[in-house]
Design a protein around this motif. Sequence first.
Motif, PDB file in Angstrom:
ATOM      1  N   ASN A 106       0.823  -1.211   0.000  1.00 46.70           N
ATOM      2  CA  ASN A 106       0.000   0.000   0.000  1.00 46.70           C
ATOM      3  C   ASN A 106       0.858   1.262   0.000  1.00 46.70           C
ATOM      4  O   ASN A 106       0.551   2.223  -0.709  1.00 46.70           O
ATOM      5  CB  ASN A 106      -0.953   0.002   1.190  1.00 46.70           C
ATOM      6  N   ARG A 107       1.930   1.255   0.779  1.00 49.32           N
ATOM      7  CA  ARG A 107       2.838   2.399   0.785  1.00 49.32           C
ATOM      8  C   ARG A 107       3.426   2.619  -0.598  1.00 49.32           C
ATOM      9  O   ARG A 107       3.463   3.748  -1.104  1.00 49.32           O
ATOM     10  CB  ARG A 107       3.958   2.182   1.794  1.00 49.32           C
ATOM     11  N   ASP A 108       3.868   1.542  -1.241  1.00 43.60           N
ATOM     12  CA  ASP A 108       4.466   1.656  -2.572  1.00 43.60           C
ATOM     13  C   ASP A 108       3.441   2.118  -3.608  1.00 43.60           C
ATOM     14  O   ASP A 108       3.763   2.917  -4.492  1.00 43.60           O
ATOM     15  CB  ASP A 108       5.092   0.326  -2.986  1.00 43.60           C
ATOM     16  N   ALA A 109       2.205   1.638  -3.512  1.00 41.53           N
ATOM     17  CA  ALA A 109       1.155   2.068  -4.437  1.00 41.53           C
ATOM     18  C   ALA A 109       0.866   3.559  -4.275  1.00 41.53           C
ATOM     19  O   ALA A 109       0.709   4.285  -5.261  1.00 41.53           O
ATOM     20  CB  ALA A 109      -0.118   1.251  -4.219  1.00 41.53           C
ATOM     21  N   ILE A 110       0.817   4.021  -3.044  1.00 43.57           N
ATOM     22  CA  ILE A 110       0.586   5.451  -2.786  1.00 43.57           C
ATOM     23  C   ILE A 110       1.764   6.270  -3.309  1.00 43.57           C
ATOM     24  O   ILE A 110       1.573   7.329  -3.923  1.00 43.57           O
ATOM     25  CB  ILE A 110       0.333   5.703  -1.288  1.00 43.57           C
ATOM     26  N   ALA A 111       2.977   5.786  -3.108  1.00 46.31           N
ATOM     27  CA  ALA A 111       4.155   6.498  -3.613  1.00 46.31           C
ATOM     28  C   ALA A 111       4.113   6.592  -5.131  1.00 46.31           C
ATOM     29  O   ALA A 111       4.404   7.656  -5.706  1.00 46.31           O
ATOM     30  CB  ALA A 111       5.432   5.794  -3.152  1.00 46.31           C
ATOM     31  N   ASP A 112       3.730   5.505  -5.802  1.00 47.75           N
ATOM     32  CA  ASP A 112       3.615   5.524  -7.261  1.00 47.75           C
ATOM     33  C   ASP A 112       2.538   6.511  -7.712  1.00 47.75           C
ATOM     34  O   ASP A 112       2.724   7.251  -8.672  1.00 47.75           O
ATOM     35  CB  ASP A 112       3.289   4.125  -7.801  1.00 47.75           C
ATOM     36  N   TYR A 113       1.416   6.509  -7.009  1.00 46.40           N
ATOM     37  CA  TYR A 113       0.322   7.413  -7.348  1.00 46.40           C
ATOM     38  C   TYR A 113       0.754   8.862  -7.173  1.00 46.40           C
ATOM     39  O   TYR A 113       0.502   9.699  -8.036  1.00 46.40           O
ATOM     40  CB  TYR A 113      -0.896   7.088  -6.478  1.00 46.40           C
ATOM     41  N   LEU A 114       1.427   9.157  -6.059  1.00 43.66           N
ATOM     42  CA  LEU A 114       1.905  10.521  -5.828  1.00 43.66           C
ATOM     43  C   LEU A 114       2.925  10.945  -6.882  1.00 43.66           C
ATOM     44  O   LEU A 114       2.907  12.078  -7.356  1.00 43.66           O
ATOM     45  CB  LEU A 114       2.509  10.646  -4.429  1.00 43.66           C
ATOM     46  N   ALA A 115       3.817  10.033  -7.254  1.00 45.66           N
ATOM     47  CA  ALA A 115       4.807  10.343  -8.284  1.00 45.66           C
ATOM     48  C   ALA A 115       4.112  10.654  -9.602  1.00 45.66           C
ATOM     49  O   ALA A 115       4.483  11.608 -10.301  1.00 45.66           O
ATOM     50  CB  ALA A 115       5.776   9.180  -8.446  1.00 45.66           C
TER      51      ALA A 115
END
Length: 136
Positions: A106-115
């Motif tokens: 979930n953290r990685d998905a949010i980071a990808d979305y923010l990027a």
Amino acid sequence: MRIGEAAQRTGTTPRLLRYYEQQGLITPGRSENGYREYDENVLGRIVQIRDLLQAGLPTRLIQRVLPCISTPRSTIRFSGLTPEMVALLEAEQASLTARIDCLTRNRDAIADYLAALRETNGQQEHAPGRTADDSA
């Protein structure tokens, strides 16, 4: 220090500290007038308890594993360690690992979305012919 200061320093409440004591998780000292007295060791233990609770461990399990966490390995006594306790700890470890994996995804998905959002916003801000008023 007294219960109010201990609660404030550990981010808990006096009621929660009394509950930890009732559950056998902490043992504060007592002053001559009967007030609870908390030293730095007890404060450290309270922080450990909060971390374990945050990780999802129930207090009944924390009570059993806390001595292993706060005691040097060379002095741990494994009296009362049963096959059931080992199985319980292994299940809890597997559960924590699964939660960590889920949180990491979930953290990685949010980071990808923010990027992607930042990249999109950066392209819009720098697109030729666009002004701040065009973003509506």
